[in-house]
Design an enzyme around this catalytic site. Structure first.
Site, PDB file in Angstrom:
ATOM      1  N   LEU A 234      -1.484   1.390   3.288  1.00 64.08           N
ATOM      2  CA  LEU A 234      -1.555   0.004   2.837  1.00 64.08           C
ATOM      3  C   LEU A 234      -2.642  -0.231   1.799  1.00 64.08           C
ATOM      4  CD1 LEU A 234      -0.650  -3.002   3.295  1.00 64.08           C
ATOM      5  CD2 LEU A 234      -2.490  -3.148   4.992  1.00 64.08           C
ATOM      6  N   TYR A 235      -3.723   0.533   1.835  1.00 62.16           N
ATOM      7  CA  TYR A 235      -4.865   0.265   0.963  1.00 62.16           C
ATOM      8  C   TYR A 235      -4.464   0.406  -0.505  1.00 62.16           C
ATOM      9  CZ  TYR A 235      -7.613   0.842   5.274  1.00 62.16           C
ATOM     10  OH  TYR A 235      -8.128   0.741   6.544  1.00 62.16           O
ATOM     11  N   SER A 236      -4.535  -0.727  -1.193  1.00 65.45           N
ATOM     12  CA  SER A 236      -4.101  -0.795  -2.602  1.00 65.45           C
ATOM     13  C   SER A 236      -2.699  -0.221  -2.766  1.00 65.45           C
ATOM     14  CB  SER A 236      -5.101  -0.081  -3.518  1.00 65.45           C
ATOM     15  OG  SER A 236      -6.349  -0.728  -3.481  1.00 65.45           O
ATOM     16  N   TYR A 237      -1.892  -0.412  -1.723  1.00 60.87           N
ATOM     17  CA  TYR A 237      -0.489   0.006  -1.712  1.00 60.87           C
ATOM     18  C   TYR A 237      -0.312   1.432  -2.228  1.00 60.87           C
ATOM     19  CZ  TYR A 237       0.696  -4.639  -0.268  1.00 60.87           C
ATOM     20  OH  TYR A 237       0.783  -5.799   0.460  1.00 60.87           O
TER      21      TYR A 237
ATOM     22  N   LYS B  33      -3.238   6.093   7.745  1.00 58.21           N
ATOM     23  CA  LYS B  33      -2.612   5.215   8.748  1.00 58.21           C
ATOM     24  C   LYS B  33      -1.275   4.694   8.223  1.00 58.21           C
ATOM     25  CE  LYS B  33      -7.256   3.284   9.357  1.00 58.21           C
ATOM     26  NZ  LYS B  33      -7.623   3.383   7.936  1.00 58.21           N
TER      27      LYS B  33
END
Length: 349
Positions: free
Chosen positions: A60-63, A88
């Protein structure tokens, strides 16, 4: 750097993990505070040179950009066999059906995307970012087990759920002979100690190592109280921060921040080192996850390993805390002043 085991596994990790949520192309996530590849790479390299071998990110982090930047930097600066990569899954990565969650389809899809972005053929620690109430738990756990058996994942971890949910998952894994969660990544610091009620005792009993997100309470523990919301990140996620640190508990929280500051001043070190040292003193903590955006923050985190707080220092930091469920702040001005005087007296000593 001295290394520690990840929970009850044989895996050696540094007792500081670098949180790669800080690293990601700004146009793909957090334009105010995320760092692009050019800025991120020297920090990742510095962490490696300091002996840190543990890096935590998420799809998810910065997609996906965080995984890409981290993977490319580790490929250029490290031996893959010597570093530990944690990522994750669970949150939405694209619109439409099956673009999120912990179904077998989503897990098998997202692990391939993460492997591609990270530029590796295996993930050391694959973590469920949150629970997925729409998918049978058995489906999720068996799919994760299959990834371990396929060699795409070495170890499994979980993050931020109720203790009863985690206990149920561990029981199912044991009952079916599936690969078990080796770690729990959760929110824990001197301002957030609710996990001491149930989750931490469960992890101790089950031999699960804990990884700590927001170990500095979104910067609150790294600077004086009046400067606590002066960072770029604080200015952009105030709503979420207020869920974690309720305005109703500010009187107590401020006393804890002041106590951390008093210990730091007396020792001649930064507040961040003291707050991280508090975590290192908890046997259940494998590593706090530090989202460093400067070389000095990495150096501070490493230096915290050399600090062992005294019983008096720990007591002073922990004294003002009251469990949050029934807590509306200390209302007795006399009690407040007594604690203030104790902190001020320590700082002058």
């Amino acid at each position: 750097m001295r290394y520690t085991k990840l929970g009850r596994t044989g895996l050696d990790v540094s007792p500081i993990a670098i949180g790669a949520m800080t690293y990601g192309e700004p146009d793909r996530g957090h334009p105010v505070w995320s760092l692009d590849a050019e800025t991120s790479r020297p920090l990742i390299r510095h962490a490696l040179e300091a002996g840190i071998n543990f890096f935590d990110t998420a799809n998810l982090y910065s997609y996906g950009s965080s995984e890409e930047i981290l993977g490319e930097a580790l490929k250029d600066f490290a031996d893959r066999d010597e570093v530990v990569i944690a990522t994750k899954l669970r949150h939405p990565m694209r619109p439409g059906p099956n673009g999120k969650g912990l179904s077998r389809k989503a897990i098998m899809t997202e692990v391939e995307h993460s492997l591609r972005r990270l530029g590796t053929d295996y993930i050391d620690l694959y973590q469920v970012h949150r629970n997925d109430g729409t998918t049978p738990l058995e489906e999720t756990l068996e799919a994760l087990h299959d990834l371990v058996k396929a060699g795409k994942v070495r170890y499994l971890g979980a993050s931020s759920m109720h203790a009863w949910e985690f206990a149920k998952a561990l029981h199912l894994q044991r009952d079916h002979g599936w690969a078990r969660f080796a770690t729990m990544q959760h929110h824990y610091n001197p301002l957030a100690r609710e996990e001491e009620r149930e989750m931490i005792p469960l992890c101790v009993d089950e031999g699960v190592g804990t990884l700590i997100w927001s170990p500095l309470a979104r910067g609150r523990l790294a600077r004086p109280w009046d400067e606590a919301r002066s960072t770029a990140r604080s200015a952009t996620d105030a709503g979420y921060a207020d869920l974690l640190y309720s305005p109703a508990t500010e009187a107590s929280d401020r006393l804890i921040v002041d106590a951390v500051g008093a210990v730091a001043e007396a020792r001649g070190v930064s507040r961040a080192r003291v707050a991280l040292a508090w975590l290192h003193g908890k046997a259940v903590v494998t590593a706090p996850i530090v989202g460093a955006n400067s070389v000095s923050q990495i150096d501070d985190a490493v230096a915290s390993l050399d600090i062992e707080l005294t019983a008096e220092e720990v007591r002073m930091i922990e004294l003002p805390y009251t469990p949050r469920a029934d807590w509306q702040g200390i209302s007795d001005e006399g009690q407040l002043q007594k604690i203030r005087d104790s902190v001020a007296g320590y700082a002058r000593a």
